[in-house]
Design a protein around this motif. Structure first.
Motif, short mmCIF file in Angstrom:
data_model
loop_
_atom_site.label_atom_id
_atom_site.label_comp_id
_atom_site.label_asym_id
_atom_site.label_seq_id
_atom_site.Cartn_x
_atom_site.Cartn_y
_atom_site.Cartn_z
N PRO A 140 -11.74 -55.13 26.19
CA PRO A 140 -12.06 -54.10 25.39
C PRO A 140 -10.41 -52.99 25.43
CG PRO A 140 -12.85 -53.33 27.09
CD PRO A 140 -12.98 -54.79 27.06
N ALA A 141 -9.76 -53.74 26.92
CA ALA A 141 -8.45 -52.91 26.57
C ALA A 141 -7.71 -53.38 25.49
CB ALA A 141 -7.36 -53.26 27.51
N LEU A 142 -7.85 -54.72 24.64
CA LEU A 142 -7.08 -55.42 24.34
C LEU A 142 -7.46 -54.92 22.99
CD1 LEU A 142 -7.04 -59.34 25.28
CD2 LEU A 142 -5.42 -57.46 25.68
N ALA B 99 -4.43 -64.34 28.65
CA ALA B 99 -5.10 -63.00 29.75
C ALA B 99 -6.29 -63.99 29.78
CB ALA B 99 -5.58 -62.01 29.10
N ALA B 100 -5.99 -65.48 30.93
CA ALA B 100 -7.30 -65.67 31.28
C ALA B 100 -7.22 -66.44 32.03
CB ALA B 100 -7.45 -67.22 30.48
N PRO B 101 -7.90 -66.39 32.96
CA PRO B 101 -9.62 -66.15 33.05
C PRO B 101 -9.66 -64.54 32.80
CG PRO B 101 -9.42 -66.29 35.36
CD PRO B 101 -7.03 -67.01 34.91
N ALA B 102 -10.53 -64.09 31.81
CA ALA B 102 -10.97 -62.89 31.13
C ALA B 102 -10.65 -62.01 32.77
CB ALA B 102 -11.40 -62.68 30.89
N ARG B 103 -10.06 -61.08 32.94
CA ARG B 103 -10.34 -60.45 34.40
C ARG B 103 -9.64 -58.96 34.00
NH1 ARG B 103 -5.30 -60.44 37.38
NH2 ARG B 103 -4.16 -61.50 37.59
N PRO B 104 -9.90 -58.25 34.92
CA PRO B 104 -8.98 -56.93 34.78
C PRO B 104 -7.64 -57.28 35.81
CG PRO B 104 -10.65 -56.04 36.13
CD PRO B 104 -11.12 -57.84 35.84
N PHE B 105 -6.63 -56.49 34.39
CA PHE B 105 -5.34 -56.33 34.81
C PHE B 105 -4.90 -54.94 34.89
CE2 PHE B 105 -5.76 -58.00 30.59
CZ PHE B 105 -5.09 -57.38 30.50
N ILE C 35 -2.83 -63.86 24.87
CA ILE C 35 -2.87 -64.57 23.61
C ILE C 35 -4.84 -65.07 25.09
CG2 ILE C 35 -3.56 -67.28 23.24
CD1 ILE C 35 -0.69 -67.14 23.89
N VAL C 36 -6.10 -65.12 24.35
CA VAL C 36 -7.29 -65.51 24.35
C VAL C 36 -8.44 -66.03 23.84
CG1 VAL C 36 -7.34 -63.20 25.93
CG2 VAL C 36 -8.06 -62.98 23.05
N ASN C 37 -9.03 -66.87 24.44
CA ASN C 37 -10.43 -67.61 22.47
C ASN C 37 -10.96 -65.95 23.15
OD1 ASN C 37 -12.58 -66.89 25.09
ND2 ASN C 37 -11.81 -69.24 25.61
N GLU C 38 -11.68 -66.23 22.23
CA GLU C 38 -12.99 -64.97 21.55
C GLU C 38 -14.69 -64.89 22.34
OE1 GLU C 38 -15.41 -66.90 18.74
OE2 GLU C 38 -15.65 -68.93 19.20
N HIS C 39 -14.30 -65.35 23.42
CA HIS C 39 -14.95 -64.88 24.71
C HIS C 39 -14.44 -63.81 25.46
CE1 HIS C 39 -18.08 -65.06 28.29
NE2 HIS C 39 -16.58 -65.66 28.51
N GLU C 40 -12.94 -64.44 25.74
CA GLU C 40 -12.20 -63.62 26.74
C GLU C 40 -11.82 -62.26 26.16
OE1 GLU C 40 -10.05 -67.14 29.03
OE2 GLU C 40 -8.92 -66.14 26.91
N TYR C 41 -11.47 -62.28 24.94
CA TYR C 41 -11.78 -61.11 23.97
C TYR C 41 -12.79 -59.54 24.43
CZ TYR C 41 -9.98 -57.96 20.02
OH TYR C 41 -8.97 -56.92 19.47
N GLU C 42 -13.91 -60.43 23.86
CA GLU C 42 -15.35 -59.84 23.97
C GLU C 42 -15.44 -58.94 25.14
OE1 GLU C 42 -17.10 -58.49 21.71
OE2 GLU C 42 -16.15 -59.25 20.25
N LEU C 43 -14.81 -59.59 26.18
CA LEU C 43 -14.36 -58.68 27.73
C LEU C 43 -12.93 -58.29 28.62
CD1 LEU C 43 -16.06 -62.29 30.20
CD2 LEU C 43 -17.13 -60.56 29.24
N ARG D 42 -3.22 -57.49 14.63
CA ARG D 42 -1.77 -56.06 15.48
C ARG D 42 -3.07 -54.88 16.13
NH1 ARG D 42 2.52 -57.07 11.96
NH2 ARG D 42 3.23 -57.94 13.36
N ARG D 43 -2.81 -54.76 16.14
CA ARG D 43 -3.61 -53.30 17.32
C ARG D 43 -5.20 -53.88 16.31
NH1 ARG D 43 -0.33 -50.53 20.96
NH2 ARG D 43 1.41 -50.69 20.03
N GLY D 44 -5.69 -54.20 16.22
CA GLY D 44 -6.88 -54.86 16.63
C GLY D 44 -7.27 -55.19 14.75
#
Length: 287
Positions: free
Chosen positions: A189-191, A161-167, A179-187, A210-212
């Motif tokens: 929240p649906a993940l 999920a990069a670049p981090a954007r709504p999908f 698969i994301v980096n920590e910055h993308e994970y913060e951006l 798994r499920r957070g």
């Protein structure tokens, strides 16, 4: 069984770019000019990087994407093909090929501007994926392209999920792995409630949730960083292949961290890699 026939099969859906890389001692600040840069041209794009990495790690790979009708189009297609990737699914779109302008400093840190061009002109109606195929995709292409691919298969689906954007909700619901980096994970929240998410932590390794809830973690070995552009792509390919072939999640995660460390030690966006099993499994922990 022939090793080639037993290799994991993977369809990679994503962007194909020319990387124009300026290597400098120090990246310029706002409004600043830095002299004495060294310019190189390389094949890149997250989709192409991941396809090439997966092929070099030992998978049978098919690429779906697009290049332009400019002279760079054939250069990019040939670069992907020469790594052993099936390029029959790469479309030719009118206009320029995608380009990334990249500045890399002496610490291997980078800043990137992407001009997507042909990557935004992939025709989703011409995307063809065999039923049961495993897919690895990214978000540098339109949702419609990813949706077209994942709708055609019942196989494993990984989304970087990069670049981090709504999908779209259909991508969120269909993906077996994000698969994301920590910055993308913060951006994104649906993940938090996604069924499986790998979060890369740079030099600190990675976690698998798994499920957070963290179910595995892995450290990263010290590496002499030359270029971090393709590290996340190599990690994504390695983790997807490890899980696809049935490795325990903690082992797949640890091996992917080893591959990522090897990638940052290479100057190229598409680093030279060995077969996946040649990477020793580093420290890992089940939670």
């Amino acid at each position: 069984m022939d090793p080639v026939e037993s290799a994991p099969e993977l369809v990679v859906v994503g962007a194909i770019n020319v990387d124009l890389i300026a290597r400098v001692a120090r990246a310029p600040g706002r409004g600043e000019t830095v002299a004495d840069g060294e310019l190189t041209r390389q094949p890149g794009g997250k989709g192409a990087n991941q396809a090439v990495a997966a092929a070099r790690l030992g998978a049978r790979v098919r690429m779906i994407g697009a290049v332009g009708t400019d002279a760079l189009g054939e250069y990019l297609r040939d670069a992907v093909s020469s790594a052993g990737v099936d390029v029959a699914g790469i479309q030719t779109a009118d206009g320029d090929s995608g380009t990334a302008l990249i500045v890399v400093d002496d610490d291997g840190e980078n800043s990137i501007v992407v001009c997507p061009e042909a990557n935004l002109r992939i025709d989703p109606d011409c995307v063809s994926v065999a039923a049961g195929s495993a897919i690895l995709a990214q978000l540098e292409v339109a949702d419609a392209v990813v949706e077209s691919a994942i709708a055609q298969t019942s196989g494993f689906v990984a989304i970087n999920a990069a670049p981090a954007r709504p999908f779209s909700a259909s991508i969120l619901e269909r993906a077996d792995l994000f698969i994301v980096n920590e910055h993308e994970y913060e951006l994104l929240p649906a993940l938090r409630d996604a069924r499986l998410v790998a979060v890369t932590l740079g030099a600190d390794g990675a976690r698998l949730l798994r499920r957070g809830t963290i179910i595995a973690s892995a450290s990263s070995r010290p590496a002499r960083v030359r270029n971090s552009v393709g590290a996340g792509d190599a990690f994504s390919a390695a983790l997807t292949l490890g899980l696809l072939r049935g490795d325990e999640p903690a082992v797949a995660l640890a091996r992917a961290c080893e591959v990522g460390a090897a990638a940052v030690e290479d100057d190229r966006s598409q680093p030279a890699l060995s077969a996946l099993d040649e990477y020793a499994v580093g420290t890992h922990e089940n939670r």
